[in-house]
Design an enzyme around this catalytic site. Structure first.
Site, PDB file in Angstrom:
ATOM      1  N   CYS A 173      56.147 -46.935  17.348  1.00 29.18           N
ATOM      2  CA  CYS A 173      56.042 -45.780  17.923  1.00 29.18           C
ATOM      3  C   CYS A 173      57.603 -45.245  18.011  1.00 29.18           C
ATOM      4  O   CYS A 173      58.674 -45.797  17.996  1.00 29.18           O
ATOM      5  CB  CYS A 173      55.756 -45.983  19.443  1.00 29.18           C
ATOM      6  SG  CYS A 173      54.143 -46.490  19.684  1.00 29.18           S
ATOM      7  N   TYR A 226      47.635 -53.084  25.974  1.00 31.04           N
ATOM      8  CA  TYR A 226      46.921 -51.690  26.128  1.00 31.04           C
ATOM      9  C   TYR A 226      45.595 -52.027  26.288  1.00 31.04           C
ATOM     10  O   TYR A 226      44.966 -53.161  26.624  1.00 31.04           O
ATOM     11  CB  TYR A 226      47.193 -50.763  24.932  1.00 31.04           C
ATOM     12  CG  TYR A 226      48.728 -50.660  24.729  1.00 31.04           C
ATOM     13  CD1 TYR A 226      49.385 -50.274  25.871  1.00 31.04           C
ATOM     14  CD2 TYR A 226      49.448 -51.118  23.552  1.00 31.04           C
ATOM     15  CE1 TYR A 226      50.743 -49.877  25.707  1.00 31.04           C
ATOM     16  CE2 TYR A 226      51.092 -50.896  23.535  1.00 31.04           C
ATOM     17  CZ  TYR A 226      51.774 -50.431  24.501  1.00 31.04           C
ATOM     18  OH  TYR A 226      52.955 -50.492  24.324  1.00 31.04           O
ATOM     19  N   SER A 241      55.083 -52.536   9.767  1.00 32.02           N
ATOM     20  CA  SER A 241      54.355 -52.312  11.148  1.00 32.02           C
ATOM     21  C   SER A 241      54.276 -51.260  11.628  1.00 32.02           C
ATOM     22  O   SER A 241      55.439 -50.277  11.783  1.00 32.02           O
ATOM     23  CB  SER A 241      55.306 -53.440  11.962  1.00 32.02           C
ATOM     24  OG  SER A 241      54.732 -54.547  11.746  1.00 32.02           O
ATOM     25  N   ARG A 253      44.403 -55.134  15.527  1.00 31.49           N
ATOM     26  CA  ARG A 253      45.450 -55.596  15.754  1.00 31.49           C
ATOM     27  C   ARG A 253      45.328 -56.319  17.187  1.00 31.49           C
ATOM     28  O   ARG A 253      44.841 -55.861  17.952  1.00 31.49           O
ATOM     29  CB  ARG A 253      46.953 -54.871  15.927  1.00 31.49           C
ATOM     30  CG  ARG A 253      47.981 -55.503  16.525  1.00 31.49           C
ATOM     31  CD  ARG A 253      49.201 -55.007  16.587  1.00 31.49           C
ATOM     32  NE  ARG A 253      50.090 -55.215  15.077  1.00 31.49           N
ATOM     33  CZ  ARG A 253      51.350 -55.077  14.964  1.00 31.49           C
ATOM     34  NH1 ARG A 253      52.193 -54.578  15.850  1.00 31.49           N
ATOM     35  NH2 ARG A 253      51.819 -55.512  13.947  1.00 31.49           N
ATOM     36  N   GLY A 303      58.652 -54.900  10.973  1.00 27.17           N
ATOM     37  CA  GLY A 303      59.234 -53.685  11.834  1.00 27.17           C
ATOM     38  C   GLY A 303      60.402 -53.439  11.691  1.00 27.17           C
ATOM     39  O   GLY A 303      61.120 -52.834  11.204  1.00 27.17           O
TER      40      GLY A 303
END
Length: 363
Positions: free
Chosen positions: A25, A181, A22, A229, A322
């Site tokens: 950040c 976002y 995944s 996504r 992830g």
């Protein structure tokens, strides 16, 4: 052979398996430029057997960063820095993707390990954020509502970033429309209160996502896979639900998207999520059912058996992991062993002595 370690071909790209990393950040870039941290961080997953290594959310503009330390792909220096990382991942047998992102009203915040929360003040390196409506994320500074020119700039920024991504050598382009976002903010009625053609109906709220997908597809051509996504639900009253997202995914498929990577939530602080193993898999399954398009599932899938079950049940076509890759960068090698896959072809020859069955035969 397990389904998890079978190949998957999308357009002209074939993935060596369906267990993928995944986007995560790292909040460790300088002026958007990735460095040795990102090189080592991402290349280790390729050595560890992943089929696709999705690099972190990379901002399409300076104002699109979540934090001042985010990776970017809005200029050529950033493009060139990514190229070395991509070459390293390729040398270890995996494909590599980039997630193109704009943080919207959740931009200009402190990185998670800064021991501070909220928005970074303007006099300390922060900036004015933008959003579909001037509604702040709880605890953050108020954003500025985007006008028509601002919306057009967002689409142009995604398109320019897609071109740099192709030139850098990325194999997959993912459009980030999740986790609260900017593109997700336009999609959800909880953050989009516009009364013009960009708000109101689901069709209007989806316009920006679809314009971005079309722009990205036009820029990258017909060969490269384009993922999107989505957050499959806002997990909050009055927000997006999975059938809304499945409808938008169908439109995105027609606009040029190939696969939907389905996560959830992130739009509002008052969300309520019931977390458990595979808790987001039903969201990917519903999008797959409605659209007929490939999907990838994500969310607390920590063993080979769990990942294989997702595919065997027909819920998704690939699995993103992830945190499990952070805990064990060789998660894919471990999962292959759990599923009885032969080591040859996936395990780096330098690591074969550590494979229990292989080493027994060659003592």
């Amino acid at each position: 052979m397990s389904q998890l370690f079978s190949t998957l071909t999308i357009r002209e790209t074939t993935f060596r398996n369906r267990l993928w990393v995944s986007p995560m950040c790292m909040y460790s870039a300088e002026d958007g430029v990735v460095n040795d941290w990102h090189h080592v961080h991402l290349a280790q997953f390729a050595s560890g057997g992943a089929g696709l290594v999705m690099s972190e959310a990379s901002a399409v503009s300076p104002e699109g960063r979540i934090t001042p330390e985010d990776a970017g792909i809005w200029n050529d220096e950033q493009r060139d820095a990514w190229a070395g990382v991509i070459a390293s991942v390729h040398a270890r047998g995996a494909l590599v993707g980039v997630q193109l992102a704009h943080a919207g009203r959740k931009a200009s915040t402190w990185r998670p390990f800064a021991n501070q929360d909220g928005s970074v003040p303007l006099d300390q390196g922060g900036w004015q954020t933008v959003a579909p409506s001037a509604i702040a994320f709880d605890g953050y500074a108020a954003p500025q509502e985007l006008d028509e020119d601002g919306i057009a700039k967002v689409v142009a920024d995604f398109r320019a970033a897609a071109r740099r991504a192709v030139d850098a050598g990325f194999d997959v382009i993912e459009v980030h429309a999740a986790h609260g976002y900017l593109l997700h903010e336009f999609l959800s009625p909880l953050s989009n209160e516009r009364a013009d053609g960009w708000g109101g109906s689901l069709e209007n709220r989806a316009r920006l996502v679809l314009d971005v997908v079309r722009a990205v597809r036009a820029e990258v051509g017909e060969a490269l896979p384009v993922f999107v996504r989505f957050s499959g639900t806002d997990s909050a009253p009055g927000g997006l639900e999975i059938d809304d997202v499945a409808t938008v995914a169908q439109w995105a498929l027609e606009a040029g998207a190939d696969l939907f990577d389905v996560s959830s939530s992130g739009l509002v602080r008052h969300q309520r999520i019931e977390v458990g193993p595979g808790y987001q898999v039903p969201l990917a399954a519903r999008v797959r059912e409605v659209t007929g398009a490939p999907t990838a599932a994500v969310g607390i899938i920590d063993t080979g058996e769990e990942a294989e079950a997702v595919l065997a049940e027909g819920s998704a076509d690939a699995v993103f992991a992830g945190r499990e890759f952070l805990r064990d960068p060789h998660f894919a090698l471990r999962a292959a062993s759990e599923l009885g896959e032969a080591p040859e072809g996936l395990w780096p020859p330098q690591y074969l002595r550590a494979h229990r069955e292989w080493s027994k035969l060659r003592r």
